[in-house]
Design a protein around this motif. Structure first.
Motif, mmCIF file in Angstrom:
data_model
loop_
_atom_site.group_PDB
_atom_site.id
_atom_site.type_symbol
_atom_site.label_atom_id
_atom_site.label_comp_id
_atom_site.label_asym_id
_atom_site.label_seq_id
_atom_site.Cartn_x
_atom_site.Cartn_y
_atom_site.Cartn_z
ATOM 1 N N VAL A 4 51.512 60.361 17.746
ATOM 2 C CA VAL A 4 50.453 59.495 17.243
ATOM 3 C C VAL A 4 49.222 59.660 18.131
ATOM 4 C CG1 VAL A 4 49.771 57.112 16.781
ATOM 5 C CG2 VAL A 4 52.125 57.836 16.340
ATOM 6 N N PHE A 5 48.110 60.017 17.492
ATOM 7 C CA PHE A 5 46.847 60.207 18.197
ATOM 8 C C PHE A 5 45.861 59.130 17.792
ATOM 9 C CE2 PHE A 5 48.869 64.319 17.644
ATOM 10 C CZ PHE A 5 48.887 64.793 18.943
ATOM 11 N N ILE A 6 45.013 58.739 18.726
ATOM 12 C CA ILE A 6 43.963 57.759 18.450
ATOM 13 C C ILE A 6 42.642 58.289 19.010
ATOM 14 C CG2 ILE A 6 45.468 55.739 18.360
ATOM 15 C CD1 ILE A 6 43.529 55.828 21.429
ATOM 16 N N THR A 7 41.544 57.697 18.561
ATOM 17 C CA THR A 7 40.232 58.003 19.110
ATOM 18 C C THR A 7 39.770 56.819 19.941
ATOM 19 O OG1 THR A 7 39.672 59.303 17.137
ATOM 20 C CG2 THR A 7 37.857 58.643 18.558
ATOM 21 N N LEU A 8 39.450 57.054 21.192
ATOM 22 C CA LEU A 8 38.831 56.053 22.064
ATOM 23 C C LEU A 8 37.338 56.124 21.803
ATOM 24 C CD1 LEU A 8 38.444 54.146 24.498
ATOM 25 C CD2 LEU A 8 38.719 56.147 25.973
ATOM 26 N N THR A 9 36.745 55.003 21.431
ATOM 27 C CA THR A 9 35.326 54.988 21.107
ATOM 28 C C THR A 9 34.641 53.822 21.816
ATOM 29 O OG1 THR A 9 33.763 55.137 19.258
ATOM 30 C CG2 THR A 9 35.566 53.566 19.017
ATOM 31 N N GLY A 10 33.321 53.802 21.787
ATOM 32 C CA GLY A 10 32.556 52.696 22.369
ATOM 33 C C GLY A 10 32.401 52.771 23.870
ATOM 34 N N THR A 11 32.785 53.876 24.473
ATOM 35 C CA THR A 11 32.715 53.968 25.934
ATOM 36 C C THR A 11 31.284 53.853 26.455
ATOM 37 O OG1 THR A 11 32.690 56.383 25.800
ATOM 38 C CG2 THR A 11 34.832 55.334 26.147
ATOM 39 N N HIS A 13 29.169 51.760 25.779
ATOM 40 C CA HIS A 13 28.826 50.350 25.986
ATOM 41 C C HIS A 13 29.408 49.799 27.287
ATOM 42 C CE1 HIS A 13 27.168 50.193 21.985
ATOM 43 N NE2 HIS A 13 28.294 50.683 21.499
ATOM 44 N N TYR A 14 30.235 50.590 27.960
ATOM 45 C CA TYR A 14 30.888 50.146 29.192
ATOM 46 C C TYR A 14 30.542 51.088 30.345
ATOM 47 C CZ TYR A 14 33.078 47.175 25.793
ATOM 48 O OH TYR A 14 33.268 46.271 24.783
ATOM 49 N N PHE A 15 31.348 52.108 30.580
ATOM 50 C CA PHE A 15 31.146 52.988 31.733
ATOM 51 C C PHE A 15 30.830 54.426 31.336
ATOM 52 C CE2 PHE A 15 33.975 49.556 33.063
ATOM 53 C CZ PHE A 15 33.318 49.085 34.180
ATOM 54 N N GLY A 16 30.634 54.681 30.054
ATOM 55 C CA GLY A 16 30.439 56.052 29.599
ATOM 56 C C GLY A 16 31.771 56.782 29.579
ATOM 57 N N ASN A 17 31.730 58.110 29.483
ATOM 58 C CA ASN A 17 32.993 58.843 29.496
ATOM 59 C C ASN A 17 33.033 59.922 30.576
ATOM 60 O OD1 ASN A 17 31.399 60.806 28.402
ATOM 61 N ND2 ASN A 17 32.525 61.011 26.484
ATOM 62 N N ASP A 18 32.066 59.901 31.494
ATOM 63 C CA ASP A 18 32.024 60.906 32.556
ATOM 64 C C ASP A 18 33.238 60.821 33.487
ATOM 65 O OD1 ASP A 18 29.652 61.891 31.589
ATOM 66 O OD2 ASP A 18 28.403 60.848 33.053
ATOM 67 N N PHE A 19 33.820 59.651 33.645
ATOM 68 C CA PHE A 19 34.951 59.483 34.551
ATOM 69 C C PHE A 19 36.283 59.858 33.899
ATOM 70 C CE2 PHE A 19 34.930 55.636 32.131
ATOM 71 C CZ PHE A 19 36.264 55.280 32.034
ATOM 72 N N LEU A 20 36.301 60.007 32.575
ATOM 73 C CA LEU A 20 37.545 60.326 31.872
ATOM 74 C C LEU A 20 37.982 61.757 32.169
ATOM 75 C CD1 LEU A 20 36.761 58.730 28.409
ATOM 76 C CD2 LEU A 20 38.376 57.866 30.116
ATOM 77 N N GLU A 21 39.278 61.931 32.344
ATOM 78 C CA GLU A 21 39.849 63.249 32.600
ATOM 79 C C GLU A 21 41.112 63.427 31.779
ATOM 80 O OE1 GLU A 21 40.629 63.663 36.758
ATOM 81 O OE2 GLU A 21 38.531 63.445 37.323
ATOM 82 N N LYS A 22 41.372 64.636 31.371
ATOM 83 C CA LYS A 22 42.586 64.949 30.627
ATOM 84 C C LYS A 22 43.799 64.512 31.446
ATOM 85 C CE LYS A 22 44.988 68.713 28.369
ATOM 86 N NZ LYS A 22 45.031 70.120 28.042
ATOM 87 N N THR A 44 41.688 49.690 28.256
ATOM 88 C CA THR A 44 41.319 49.401 29.636
ATOM 89 C C THR A 44 41.826 50.507 30.556
ATOM 90 O OG1 THR A 44 43.325 48.083 30.048
ATOM 91 C CG2 THR A 44 41.376 46.901 29.250
ATOM 92 N N TYR A 45 41.209 50.573 31.721
ATOM 93 C CA TYR A 45 41.642 51.522 32.746
ATOM 94 C C TYR A 45 41.747 50.751 34.050
ATOM 95 C CZ TYR A 45 41.934 55.662 35.657
ATOM 96 O OH TYR A 45 42.348 56.607 36.560
ATOM 97 N N LYS A 46 42.836 50.970 34.773
ATOM 98 C CA LYS A 46 43.099 50.256 36.020
ATOM 99 C C LYS A 46 41.911 50.368 36.979
ATOM 100 C CE LYS A 46 46.717 49.652 39.421
ATOM 101 N NZ LYS A 46 48.031 50.079 39.879
ATOM 102 N N GLY A 47 41.463 49.230 37.449
ATOM 103 C CA GLY A 47 40.355 49.196 38.400
ATOM 104 C C GLY A 47 38.982 49.037 37.756
ATOM 105 N N LEU A 48 38.876 49.371 36.471
ATOM 106 C CA LEU A 48 37.590 49.245 35.770
ATOM 107 C C LEU A 48 37.587 48.136 34.732
ATOM 108 C CD1 LEU A 48 36.471 52.926 35.055
ATOM 109 C CD2 LEU A 48 35.557 51.334 36.735
ATOM 110 N N GLY A 49 38.715 47.879 34.132
ATOM 111 C CA GLY A 49 38.772 46.912 33.038
ATOM 112 C C GLY A 49 38.493 47.601 31.711
ATOM 113 N N LYS A 50 37.816 46.909 30.816
ATOM 114 C CA LYS A 50 37.583 47.432 29.475
ATOM 115 C C LYS A 50 36.663 48.652 29.503
ATOM 116 C CE LYS A 50 36.611 44.382 26.330
ATOM 117 N NZ LYS A 50 35.871 43.461 25.441
ATOM 118 N N ILE A 51 37.130 49.733 28.846
ATOM 119 C CA ILE A 51 36.322 50.958 28.789
ATOM 120 C C ILE A 51 35.956 51.336 27.357
ATOM 121 C CG2 ILE A 51 37.193 51.878 30.974
ATOM 122 C CD1 ILE A 51 39.001 53.769 29.285
ATOM 123 N N GLY A 52 36.493 50.613 26.378
ATOM 124 C CA GLY A 52 36.192 50.910 24.984
ATOM 125 C C GLY A 52 37.233 50.312 24.055
ATOM 126 N N TYR A 53 37.298 50.868 22.845
ATOM 127 C CA TYR A 53 38.224 50.390 21.814
ATOM 128 C C TYR A 53 38.858 51.561 21.084
ATOM 129 C CZ TYR A 53 36.721 45.548 22.186
ATOM 130 O OH TYR A 53 36.487 44.280 22.642
#
Length: 106
Positions: A4-11, A13-22, A44-53
């Motif tokens: 099952v795959f999902i799309t993380l969106t709305g980043t 509005h929070y921290f962007g997606n530069d910190f995301l890594e595979k 959410t991501y540990k230490g940051l809180g909400k990163i999107g939906y």
């Protein structure tokens, strides 16, 4: 059940997606009190809180990803996923098997 795959969106509005890594593990949490979407699933991501939906619109769901509405009953109140692919329009993630609710056998 298949993968099952999902799309993380709305980043943006929070921290962007530069910190995301595979391979990063993210947490999905149902948000039934969301005033805009009763099937909202925040990410959410540990230490940051909400990163999107989890995307829930035909305009934000990428490819064959599952929308939040289709995923909602397949997970418990909390689930986990791993980041697979980061794009400028959304991030593709795979739901961890252990997060999927087993369908009752008839």
């Amino acid at each position: 059940m298949t993968k099952v795959f999902i799309t993380l969106t709305g980043t943006k509005h929070y921290f962007g997606n530069d910190f995301l890594e595979k391979g990063m593990k993210i947490r999905l949490e149902k948000e039934p009190d969301n005033e805009y979407d009763k099937e909202a699933i925040k990410v959410t991501y540990k230490g940051l809180g909400k990163i999107g939906y989890v995307a829930n619109s035909p305009y934000t769901v990428i490819g064959e990803s599952m929308s939040a509405g289709r995923l909602y009953d397949k997970i418990g109140d909390v689930a986990y996923a791993k980041v697979l692919l980061i794009t400028s329009v959304g991030t593709i993630c795979k739901i961890c098997k252990k997060s999927l609710v087993k369908e009752e056998e008839e």
